[in-house]
Design a protein around this motif. Sequence first.
Motif, PDB file in Angstrom:
ATOM      1  N   LYS A 110       0.830  -1.214   0.000  1.00  7.09           N
ATOM      2  CA  LYS A 110       0.000   0.000   0.000  1.00  7.09           C
ATOM      3  C   LYS A 110       0.858   1.256   0.000  1.00  7.09           C
ATOM      4  O   LYS A 110       0.573   2.225  -0.712  1.00  7.09           O
ATOM      5  N   THR A 111       1.931   1.243   0.783  1.00  8.76           N
ATOM      6  CA  THR A 111       2.804   2.410   0.895  1.00  8.76           C
ATOM      7  C   THR A 111       3.485   2.724  -0.432  1.00  8.76           C
ATOM      8  O   THR A 111       3.472   3.873  -0.905  1.00  8.76           O
ATOM      9  N   TYR A 162       1.097   3.999  -3.178  1.00 11.27           N
ATOM     10  CA  TYR A 162       0.795   5.423  -2.984  1.00 11.27           C
ATOM     11  C   TYR A 162       1.959   6.293  -3.463  1.00 11.27           C
ATOM     12  O   TYR A 162       1.765   7.288  -4.181  1.00 11.27           O
ATOM     13  N   ASP A 204       2.307   6.294  -7.319  1.00 11.83           N
ATOM     14  CA  ASP A 204       1.242   7.090  -7.947  1.00 11.83           C
ATOM     15  C   ASP A 204       1.528   8.578  -7.806  1.00 11.83           C
ATOM     16  O   ASP A 204       1.354   9.347  -8.757  1.00 11.83           O
ATOM     17  N   ARG A 205       1.977   8.969  -6.643  1.00 10.03           N
ATOM     18  CA  ARG A 205       2.241  10.393  -6.425  1.00 10.03           C
ATOM     19  C   ARG A 205       3.440  10.862  -7.254  1.00 10.03           C
ATOM     20  O   ARG A 205       3.429  11.966  -7.811  1.00 10.03           O
ATOM     21  N   LYS A 237      -3.380   5.140   7.640  1.00  2.00           N
ATOM     22  CA  LYS A 237      -3.305   5.151   6.183  1.00  2.00           C
ATOM     23  C   LYS A 237      -2.159   6.052   5.726  1.00  2.00           C
ATOM     24  O   LYS A 237      -2.015   7.181   6.183  1.00  2.00           O
ATOM     25  N   ASN A 270      -1.625   7.754   3.092  1.00  2.00           N
ATOM     26  CA  ASN A 270      -1.911   9.048   2.471  1.00  2.00           C
ATOM     27  C   ASN A 270      -2.204  10.135   3.500  1.00  2.00           C
ATOM     28  O   ASN A 270      -2.269  11.320   3.172  1.00  2.00           O
TER      29      ASN A 270
END
Length: 333
Positions: free
Chosen positions: A87-88, A91, A94-95, A170, A172
């Motif tokens: 997950k990390t 993210y 994507d950023r 989370k 984000n």
Amino acid sequence: MEFLRMLFELIVALALCLVSPLGSGILFDAFRRRYNHAHSQTHPIFEDPNSLKQVPCPYIFDTAEKYISLIIPAFNEEQRLPGALDKTLSYLQDRAAKDKSFSYEVVIVDDGSSDGTKTAAFDFVKKFSVEYVRVVLLERNQGKGEAIRKGMLHSRGELLLMLDADGATKVNDLEKLENQIHAVAERELGGSPASDPSRRISDIPIAAFGSRAHLEEKALAIRKWYRYVLMKGFHIMVLLAAGPGIHDTQCGFKMFTRAAARKLFTNIRLKRWCFDVELFYLCKHFGVHLIEVSVNWSEVPGSKMNLLSIPSMLWELVLMWVGYRTGMWKICN
């Protein structure tokens, strides 16, 4: 509040006098740890598992090479770590794809694990390369505080975020802390750091503490009564030992500018559960601008915290109080 603190100091002093064996033990342990912040150990060696070549090890006093570093302490986390890393890194990728100026690294600190944590961590280094994921190995278990200290001292970011291996917060939500730090930096600099390359956010000592204080009412409804009593008791001890100014010291989601990390993590001595309280104390000592930011948090099964941790936490709080109040623990500016 000042009266309460003086009363607390008097009670501790009397207790140390009355219970001489225990008092002697506390004074000895505090004295023994007076150089715990000294970093005479050799720097960790980063190895690229794909080329088997060693990678130069950065240090906190070097100039930042990345925008942000994420430091994840891991002790026997082979089950929970891969999901949190997926997950990390998703993210972060994507950023970075949306913002070409965004650069990052993830530093995993294996705190002497006896399971497959090391293998799981290196699988991600192989997949994403040592440029984006690095692993620091501690030979034996030294505690969450020491693992985070090691990661902070050998990271490359302008901003440095510590987060837990269970993914309870989370990833984000780092934007909440990041935005607050930028807001403070703009006030300090009189404008956005991006408008003047000579002024960097990493040069201003700022810390943002993630907080779960807004979730206390909900937690009270689902937690057993004794856990609530222990939590409140610990909060009072923190208040007396380190003073007021923050509601939640123990959330494992905290962000620091590089300037703040230099001051804090070259001085911290506590290695286990109460290192967060010492960070708060040191922030106040150095005048680091401290922000408390509400974050989303959910309890994840497998926590290392239990009732047996309470005596250790109380011991560390007393050690911190004795170490700083007696002057045994010197703070380097």
